[in-house]
Write a protein that holds these residues in place. Sequence first.
Motif, mmCIF file in Angstrom:
data_model
loop_
_atom_site.group_PDB
_atom_site.id
_atom_site.type_symbol
_atom_site.label_atom_id
_atom_site.label_comp_id
_atom_site.label_asym_id
_atom_site.label_seq_id
_atom_site.Cartn_x
_atom_site.Cartn_y
_atom_site.Cartn_z
ATOM 1 N N ARG A 64 -56.666 47.698 -49.727
ATOM 2 C CA ARG A 64 -57.791 48.074 -48.870
ATOM 3 C C ARG A 64 -58.353 46.855 -48.145
ATOM 4 N N GLU A 65 -58.510 45.766 -48.872
ATOM 5 C CA GLU A 65 -59.077 44.547 -48.282
ATOM 6 C C GLU A 65 -58.148 43.966 -47.213
ATOM 7 N N GLU A 66 -56.850 44.028 -47.449
ATOM 8 C CA GLU A 66 -55.896 43.512 -46.460
ATOM 9 C C GLU A 66 -55.876 44.390 -45.212
ATOM 10 N N LEU A 67 -56.013 45.700 -45.380
ATOM 11 C CA LEU A 67 -56.071 46.597 -44.226
ATOM 12 C C LEU A 67 -57.307 46.296 -43.381
ATOM 13 N N VAL A 127 -51.820 60.055 -36.258
ATOM 14 C CA VAL A 127 -51.710 60.576 -37.619
ATOM 15 C C VAL A 127 -51.553 59.433 -38.621
ATOM 16 N N GLU A 128 -50.734 58.450 -38.286
ATOM 17 C CA GLU A 128 -50.539 57.312 -39.183
ATOM 18 C C GLU A 128 -51.828 56.498 -39.296
ATOM 19 N N GLY A 129 -52.553 56.351 -38.196
ATOM 20 C CA GLY A 129 -53.841 55.662 -38.232
ATOM 21 C C GLY A 129 -54.842 56.382 -39.115
ATOM 22 N N ALA A 130 -54.786 57.711 -39.114
ATOM 23 C CA ALA A 130 -55.660 58.496 -39.991
ATOM 24 C C ALA A 130 -55.346 58.201 -41.454
ATOM 25 N N LYS A 131 -54.058 58.105 -41.787
ATOM 26 C CA LYS A 131 -53.665 57.821 -43.178
ATOM 27 C C LYS A 131 -54.128 56.422 -43.601
ATOM 28 N N VAL A 214 -60.406 59.206 -31.640
ATOM 29 C CA VAL A 214 -58.944 59.175 -31.771
ATOM 30 C C VAL A 214 -58.358 57.896 -31.186
ATOM 31 N N TYR A 215 -58.984 57.353 -30.149
ATOM 32 C CA TYR A 215 -58.447 56.118 -29.574
ATOM 33 C C TYR A 215 -58.672 54.950 -30.516
ATOM 34 N N THR A 216 -59.809 54.915 -31.198
ATOM 35 C CA THR A 216 -60.053 53.896 -32.208
ATOM 36 C C THR A 216 -58.990 53.981 -33.290
ATOM 37 N N THR A 217 -58.597 55.208 -33.639
ATOM 38 C CA THR A 217 -57.572 55.427 -34.656
ATOM 39 C C THR A 217 -56.243 54.818 -34.219
ATOM 40 N N LYS A 218 -55.881 54.994 -32.958
ATOM 41 C CA LYS A 218 -54.655 54.396 -32.429
ATOM 42 C C LYS A 218 -54.737 52.862 -32.473
ATOM 43 N N ASP A 222 -52.268 50.166 -34.434
ATOM 44 C CA ASP A 222 -51.640 48.986 -33.837
ATOM 45 C C ASP A 222 -52.008 47.714 -34.597
ATOM 46 N N ALA A 223 -53.286 47.617 -34.986
ATOM 47 C CA ALA A 223 -53.770 46.419 -35.676
ATOM 48 C C ALA A 223 -53.113 46.251 -37.039
ATOM 49 N N VAL A 224 -52.947 47.357 -37.765
ATOM 50 C CA VAL A 224 -52.438 47.291 -39.135
ATOM 51 C C VAL A 224 -50.915 47.230 -39.163
ATOM 52 N N VAL A 225 -50.252 48.108 -38.421
ATOM 53 C CA VAL A 225 -48.794 48.204 -38.489
ATOM 54 C C VAL A 225 -48.115 47.070 -37.721
#
Length: 300
Positions: A64-67, A127-131, A214-218, A222-225
């Motif tokens: 969680r902290e790394e994300l 969807v992946e950003g939601a997860k 939803v755009y924040t989710t995208k 991008d930031a995490v993956v």
Amino acid sequence: VEGDLIASTEKLGAPLHAPVTGTVKGLQGAPNHMAGKAPALVIATDPEAEPRTYSPTDWTQLSREELLARINAAGVVGMGGAGFPAGVKLNVRPDVKLDTLILNGAECEPCLTSDHRLMVEYARDVVEGAKIMLKILGITYCAIGIENNKPDAIDILNQVIAQDAHKNGTNIVVRPLKVKYPQGSADQIMKSITGRSRPSGVRSSAIGIIVQNVYTTKAIYDAVVYEKPSYERIVTFTGKGIKRPANVMVKVGTRLRDIVDHLGGTTEDLAKVVVGGPMMGFTLGSLDVPVTKGTSGVIV
């Protein structure tokens, strides 16, 4: 170099990254649709530079902290217009009991369609950003609220969810909503989806809900993956005063004038220019205003 850190803050805020490769020429005042004028870093673009590429990583192995650290380092803010740092919003105290993540795909204003285009073009990323956010929040349920005048976005998101072989214990559903204004407000979409109302003066987390655009989710995806900073976005350009209405992917900092010229310029019907939507947007006195992370649309 494109994507390099060029400004940071010690207070509540988000870092800025170079949207292009080039040379920082200095700091100067630039027109701003909310502040009138704001300091801006000016970059002389290197026309020979190749676009930066990013490689995906397996985010499921991160804590969680790394994300949260990746989201904060990428400078992700609320892309629906609020501009609040996304990592701060997601860093909820352990004593706050949450049960629902809502993705707001209702489009904040009439005439704007950038979120609609994003959901159609990047449904898997949403969807992946939601997860990713569900893991950070420590919950499993996410509802994506979309007005039912966007059947293509509803259909493709449902397809992506149904075909997802790695749900990781999450329950993500699409909730079609009636078309009405202000459906895109956080309070209205919470009421529509959960039936809960937020008491005045408290955050949505007090009633167990976190709402993200939803755009924040995208951008979080991008930031995490990809560890890609937030320095570009889709912006709607529409209205009878522009020759070719379109949704365009542009770099943060690009002047509206350059984008309008790219779309063929203005027409004789031009009366005014509004950044944002027709209900809560800001009238501009100049097209020299740069795109910011929160610029969702421009009505000409």
